[in-house]
Design an enzyme around this catalytic site. Structure first.
Site, PDB file in Angstrom:
ATOM      1  N   ASP A  33       0.842  -1.197   0.000  1.00  0.00           N
ATOM      2  CA  ASP A  33       0.000   0.000   0.000  1.00  0.00           C
ATOM      3  C   ASP A  33       0.880   1.252   0.000  1.00  0.00           C
ATOM      4  O   ASP A  33       1.891   1.322   0.700  1.00  0.00           O
ATOM      5  CB  ASP A  33      -0.919  -0.003   1.232  1.00  0.00           C
ATOM      6  CG  ASP A  33      -2.075   0.968   1.095  1.00  0.00           C
ATOM      7  OD1 ASP A  33      -3.222   0.504   0.970  1.00  0.00           O
ATOM      8  OD2 ASP A  33      -1.830   2.199   1.109  1.00  0.00           O
ATOM      9  N   ILE A  34       0.464   2.236  -0.783  1.00  0.00           N
ATOM     10  CA  ILE A  34       1.249   3.469  -0.921  1.00  0.00           C
ATOM     11  C   ILE A  34       1.227   4.303   0.371  1.00  0.00           C
ATOM     12  O   ILE A  34       2.166   5.060   0.630  1.00  0.00           O
ATOM     13  CB  ILE A  34       0.759   4.261  -2.161  1.00  0.00           C
ATOM     14  CG1 ILE A  34       1.837   5.170  -2.718  1.00  0.00           C
ATOM     15  CG2 ILE A  34      -0.525   5.021  -1.879  1.00  0.00           C
ATOM     16  CD1 ILE A  34       1.538   5.682  -4.124  1.00  0.00           C
ATOM     17  N   ASN A  89     -12.898  -3.369   2.576  1.00  0.00           N
ATOM     18  CA  ASN A  89     -13.877  -2.290   2.670  1.00  0.00           C
ATOM     19  C   ASN A  89     -14.798  -2.376   1.456  1.00  0.00           C
ATOM     20  O   ASN A  89     -14.319  -2.519   0.331  1.00  0.00           O
ATOM     21  CB  ASN A  89     -13.166  -0.933   2.689  1.00  0.00           C
ATOM     22  CG  ASN A  89     -12.275  -0.773   3.906  1.00  0.00           C
ATOM     23  OD1 ASN A  89     -12.623  -1.219   4.996  1.00  0.00           O
ATOM     24  ND2 ASN A  89     -11.124  -0.152   3.725  1.00  0.00           N
ATOM     25  N   GLN A  96     -14.816   2.263   1.303  1.00  0.00           N
ATOM     26  CA  GLN A  96     -14.023   1.892   0.129  1.00  0.00           C
ATOM     27  C   GLN A  96     -13.667   3.127  -0.682  1.00  0.00           C
ATOM     28  O   GLN A  96     -14.536   3.952  -0.983  1.00  0.00           O
ATOM     29  CB  GLN A  96     -14.811   0.897  -0.735  1.00  0.00           C
ATOM     30  CG  GLN A  96     -13.992   0.346  -1.901  1.00  0.00           C
ATOM     31  CD  GLN A  96     -14.724  -0.766  -2.647  1.00  0.00           C
ATOM     32  OE1 GLN A  96     -15.870  -1.105  -2.323  1.00  0.00           O
ATOM     33  NE2 GLN A  96     -14.064  -1.334  -3.637  1.00  0.00           N
ATOM     34  N   HIS A 102     -10.213  -5.333  -3.334  1.00  0.00           N
ATOM     35  CA  HIS A 102      -8.886  -5.541  -2.739  1.00  0.00           C
ATOM     36  C   HIS A 102      -9.037  -5.902  -1.276  1.00  0.00           C
ATOM     37  O   HIS A 102      -9.943  -5.424  -0.595  1.00  0.00           O
ATOM     38  CB  HIS A 102      -8.007  -4.295  -2.894  1.00  0.00           C
ATOM     39  CG  HIS A 102      -8.619  -3.039  -2.347  1.00  0.00           C
ATOM     40  ND1 HIS A 102      -9.535  -2.295  -3.070  1.00  0.00           N
ATOM     41  CD2 HIS A 102      -8.472  -2.401  -1.168  1.00  0.00           C
ATOM     42  CE1 HIS A 102      -9.907  -1.257  -2.349  1.00  0.00           C
ATOM     43  NE2 HIS A 102      -9.288  -1.294  -1.181  1.00  0.00           N
TER      44      HIS A 102
HETATM   45  P1  5GP Z   1      -9.824   1.318   0.384  1.00  0.00           P
HETATM   46  O1  5GP Z   1     -10.126   2.513   1.249  1.00  0.00           O
HETATM   47  O2  5GP Z   1     -10.449   1.444  -0.981  1.00  0.00           O
HETATM   48  O3  5GP Z   1     -10.118   0.020   1.060  1.00  0.00           O
HETATM   49  O4  5GP Z   1      -8.263   1.291   0.228  1.00  0.00           O
HETATM   50  C1  5GP Z   1      -7.569   1.743  -0.887  1.00  0.00           C
HETATM   51  C2  5GP Z   1      -6.100   1.661  -0.537  1.00  0.00           C
HETATM   52  O5  5GP Z   1      -5.364   1.793  -1.745  1.00  0.00           O
HETATM   53  C3  5GP Z   1      -5.620   2.761   0.405  1.00  0.00           C
HETATM   54  O6  5GP Z   1      -5.049   2.184   1.574  1.00  0.00           O
HETATM   55  C4  5GP Z   1      -4.595   3.535  -0.426  1.00  0.00           C
HETATM   56  O7  5GP Z   1      -3.481   3.958   0.325  1.00  0.00           O
HETATM   57  C5  5GP Z   1      -4.196   2.528  -1.495  1.00  0.00           C
HETATM   58  N1  5GP Z   1      -3.802   3.122  -2.758  1.00  0.00           N
HETATM   59  C6  5GP Z   1      -4.503   4.052  -3.461  1.00  0.00           C
HETATM   60  N2  5GP Z   1      -3.863   4.353  -4.599  1.00  0.00           N
HETATM   61  C7  5GP Z   1      -2.741   3.576  -4.628  1.00  0.00           C
HETATM   62  C8  5GP Z   1      -1.662   3.451  -5.569  1.00  0.00           C
HETATM   63  O8  5GP Z   1      -1.605   4.091  -6.616  1.00  0.00           O
HETATM   64  N3  5GP Z   1      -0.685   2.572  -5.266  1.00  0.00           N
HETATM   65  C9  5GP Z   1      -0.709   1.823  -4.108  1.00  0.00           C
HETATM   66  N4  5GP Z   1       0.317   0.992  -3.910  1.00  0.00           N
HETATM   67  N5  5GP Z   1      -1.697   1.935  -3.204  1.00  0.00           N
HETATM   68  C10 5GP Z   1      -2.703   2.797  -3.459  1.00  0.00           C
END
Ligand code: 5GP
Ligand code: ZN
Length: 115
Positions: A33-34, A89, A96, A102
């Site tokens: 995760d970034i 999520n 989400q 994911h």
């Molecule tokens: P969500 O809130 O949708 O469950 O989580 C999305 C996750 O994706 C977040 O933790 C966010 O930091 C990660 N994320 C978003 N864009 C990128 C990206 O371009 N690269 C990586 N490695 N992680 C990302």
């Protein structure tokens, strides 16, 4: 194999934007995760674009099982020895942000930034 034009995770699958990969096979990809919440924070995704857990059907059960089954192997490989969290999520109220299915897998010594 479908790819959504504006999906950031489809772009990672396609190699159009970089990611630090932790695992890949013909169906799944895992990358760091970034913005990690924990010392180790990886995202496990299907290569196929599925927007949310709401969209999965019985045909995806094996895929979901493989995603979950990968988590302990990945954590072991990444040196996590004291447990980990798995989180999916789903939708707006589920928090989400990226609409490509994911699973977050987080581990490493606490305290963590979040979670
Ligand atoms: P969500 O809130 O949708 O469950 O989580 C999305 C996750 O994706 C977040 O933790 C966010 O930091 C990660 N994320 C978003 N864009 C990128 C990206 O371009 N690269 C990586 N490695 N992680 C990302
Ligand atoms: Zn996608």
């Amino acid at each position: 194999m479908s790819a959504e034009t504006n999906c950031i995770f489809c772009k990672i699958v396609a190699g159009q934007i970089p990611a630090k990969k932790a695992y890949e096979d013909e169906e799944l990809l895992a990358f760091h995760d970034i913005h990690p919440w924990a010392p180790v924070h990886v995202l496990v995704i299907p290569r196929q674009h599925i927007a949310t857990l709401t969209e999965v059907g019985t045909e995806h059960e094996a895929l979901l099982g493989r995603m979950l089954g990968l988590a302990p192997r990945l954590m072991k490989e990444l040196g996590v020895t004291n447990g980990f969290r798995t989180v999916i999520n789903t939708g707006r109220d589920g928090g989400q942000e990226v609409y490509h299915l994911h699973m977050h897998v987080m581990g490493g010594p606490r305290p963590w930034l979040k979670g």
